[in-house]
Design a protein around this motif. Structure first.
Motif, PDB file in Angstrom:
ATOM      1  N   PHE A  41     161.384-105.638   6.984  1.00 22.79           N
ATOM      2  CA  PHE A  41     161.270-104.443   6.143  1.00 22.79           C
ATOM      3  C   PHE A  41     161.128-104.784   4.661  1.00 22.79           C
ATOM      4  N   GLU A  42     162.167-105.376   4.088  1.00 20.74           N
ATOM      5  CA  GLU A  42     162.138-105.661   2.650  1.00 20.74           C
ATOM      6  C   GLU A  42     161.091-106.703   2.294  1.00 20.74           C
ATOM      7  N   GLY A  43     160.742-107.544   3.254  1.00 21.03           N
ATOM      8  CA  GLY A  43     159.710-108.547   2.984  1.00 21.03           C
ATOM      9  C   GLY A  43     158.352-107.949   2.701  1.00 21.03           C
ATOM     10  N   ILE A  81     156.664-107.749  -0.890  1.00 25.18           N
ATOM     11  CA  ILE A  81     155.910-108.817  -1.545  1.00 25.18           C
ATOM     12  C   ILE A  81     154.453-108.414  -1.740  1.00 25.18           C
ATOM     13  N   ALA A  82     153.952-107.471  -0.937  1.00 20.02           N
ATOM     14  CA  ALA A  82     152.562-107.038  -1.062  1.00 20.02           C
ATOM     15  C   ALA A  82     152.305-106.400  -2.420  1.00 20.02           C
ATOM     16  N   TYR A  83     153.164-105.480  -2.848  1.00 21.89           N
ATOM     17  CA  TYR A  83     152.922-104.846  -4.154  1.00 21.89           C
ATOM     18  C   TYR A  83     153.490-105.679  -5.300  1.00 21.89           C
ATOM     19  N   ALA A 129     150.897-100.393  -2.353  1.00 18.81           N
ATOM     20  CA  ALA A 129     151.403-100.629  -0.993  1.00 18.81           C
ATOM     21  C   ALA A 129     152.847-100.135  -0.877  1.00 18.81           C
ATOM     22  N   THR A 130     153.233 -99.723   0.306  1.00 19.21           N
ATOM     23  CA  THR A 130     154.592 -99.215   0.542  1.00 19.21           C
ATOM     24  C   THR A 130     155.208 -99.957   1.732  1.00 19.21           C
TER      25      THR A 130
END
Length: 504
Positions: free
Chosen positions: A407-409, A412-414, A432-433
């Motif tokens: 989830f929290e990983g 890294i996209a945004y 990204a979300t």
């Protein structure tokens, strides 16, 4: 189901007592009663562990939905798998398969470009450049970016992508961190050579201390997720690593002293993939762990790995809050501030859990030695069996941090598009979300339990195979493993209980 619920405890207790009676052959003494009684106690320990309260929450989740089957049945199945695995090993695995005449890891290189390309010099150089670039990015983001831990790249990258993600990557793909290691790249770039031989007495102790320090920063230190603090810690660690490589040589220090090389290299021994002699190949599962070289600090290293994850799970629940209430009075009497007292309690918990993990393993080793058949002292025997703790350390981390990575990983996209938190959109992913539906709550629980059980079965296999080498006779080897089975049962029960602590 809550602790001490009306169902789980009676089931576990009744099964334990009944199985002990059956396996011991009743109350009348007869030939072989000693061995049968030992088996009975082991079975009782396994089944009694099933009385652990079914977890009400999983780490990283606010609330689990009701499972499609009773939770006590999941825990019962885990216990049965452990017991059946032990009996199957004792019955069918009567000669060592990882050591001796039938030993070896069976490594075979992949043919053609599949074997050569992934470990070619251009790929190696590109990986080194990427690893070094990521280290620089973390430092720059921490020092020049926003102070918000959720808007700055550094905390998410260090504590989730690096610390947790590389655990899974190492087990699946092999020692990928060696290729990406920025400190290895610096050592080669600076052409650091040894000025003296690495002291044998140090062993893996520097790596153990490094893991303890890293987890203290993550779990105990005030503002441990502060980006500037993380960047400063990265610079300090880089300086210390360069100094150590300049003294002992790049490869000797990376192999035995550098925290993350030792850690991820250890976990990579569970992978079936390995690069060797300029080729990528495959090897027998678990075989690389059977060939692990151990020495001073090896047991301490694994105790710290298991103990720190144990503390992380423990500190999330009500049990630890009860402990800290008692410690608060001590710190208050010593004149410590509330904030300093909290850090002192966390330090005590972190170190204490590591000592307890090591002590519990040592207790099992002392019992195994008491079974007779070996001239090794307790220290040597502990080092001989410490490789069996590696799968346990891996599944502790995998089960505990699974949802954190999944989830929290995704953040890294945004964050990659805006690493300093200044409103940039470099990669076009700033919008990204996080999709919290990518992994269901039920599937999360099943995966966590599956990780725990699979890891402990792997540990039993490694311990049993080593006992056949050290104790020679299959019967004595099996008898020595009654104690190790109890150790595995204890660690499994602890892992399941820790999963229940989050949110309690």
């Amino acid at each position: 189901m809550t602790a001490g619920g009306p169902l789980t405890r009676p089931v576990g207790t009744v099964l334990a007592v009944h199985s002990a009676s059956v396996l011991a052959g009743g109350t009348r003494p007869r030939a072989g009663a000693g061995t049968r009684l030992a088996v009975a106690y082991v079975a009782a320990a396994v089944l009694a562990s099933l009385a652990v309260p079914a977890p009400a929450h999983a780490h990283g989740l606010v609330q689990r939905a009701d499972l499609p089957i009773p939770e006590w049945l999941v825990v019962l199945a885990a216990g049965v798998v452990r017991l059946v695995s032990f009996v199957a090993l004792a019955t069918l695995w009567r000669r060592p398969r990882y050591e001796g005449p039938q030993g070896g890891d069976g490594w075979r290189p992949f043919a053609g470009a599949i074997g050569r390309a992934p470990v070619s010099r251009p790929v190696d150089l590109a990986a080194e450049a990427l690893g070094l670039g990521l280290l620089v990015l973390v430092i720059v983001s921490g020092l020049a970016g926003t102070s918000s831990p959720t808007a700055n790249l550094a905390p998410t990258f260090v504590f989730i992508v690096f610390w947790v993600g590389l655990v899974f990557a190492s087990v699946l793909l092999g020692d990928v961190f060696r290729a990406l290691n920025p400190w290895r790249a610096l050592g080669r770039l600076l052409r650091l050579r040894a000025r003296r031989e690495y002291p044998e007495r140090l062993g893996h102790w520097p790596a153990a201390v490094g893991i303890l320090a890293f987890t203290w920063l993550e779990l105990v230190a005030r503002d441990g997720e502060d980006p500037a603090r993380l960047a400063t810690a990265s610079l300090v660690y880089t300086g210390l690593t360069i100094a150590a490589m300049a003294r002992y040589g790049t490869e000797p220090w990376l192999r035995r002293g550098e925290t993350f090389s030792v850690l991820f290299g250890l976990f990579a021994r569970l992978a079936v993939l390995e690069a060797r002699d300029g080729r990528l190949g495959r090897r027998r599962p678990l075989a690389a762990l059977a060939q692990l070289e151990t020495g001073p600090g090896s047991v301490g290293l694994l105790a710290v790995l298991i103990g720190t994850v144990t503390y992380d799970g423990l500190s999330s629940g009500s049990a630890w809050r009860e402990v800290t209430r008692g410690l608060d009075t001590v710190w208050e009497a010593l004149g410590l501030s509330v904030e300093t007292g909290l850090q002192a309690s966390g330090t005590v918990g972190l170190v204490g859990c590591s000592l307890l993990a090591g002590g519990f393993f040592r207790l099992g080793i002392a019992g195994a030695r008491g079974a007779g058949g070996t001239e090794l002292d307790t220290t040597a025997l502990a080092r001989a069996f410490v490789h069996s703790l590696v799968p346990i350390a891996v599944v502790y981390a995998a089960a505990h941090y699974l949802t954190l990575l999944v989830f929290e990983g995704q953040a890294i996209a945004y964050l990659a598009s805006d690493p300093l938190g200044r409103g940039w959109d470099v990669l076009g992913t700033a919008d990204a979300t996080i999709d919290y539906g990518v992994l269901s709550q039920n599937l999360t629980w099943y995966l966590q339990v599956g990780f725990v059980v699979a890891g402990h079965v792997a540990a039993l296999v490694l311990a049993h195979d080593r006992s056949l080498v050290l104790f020679g006779d299959a019967r004595r080897a099996t008898r020595s493993q009654y104690w190790m089975l109890c150790v595995m049962v204890g660690f499994t029960t602890l892992a399941l209980w820790l999963l229940a602590q989050a949110g309690t």
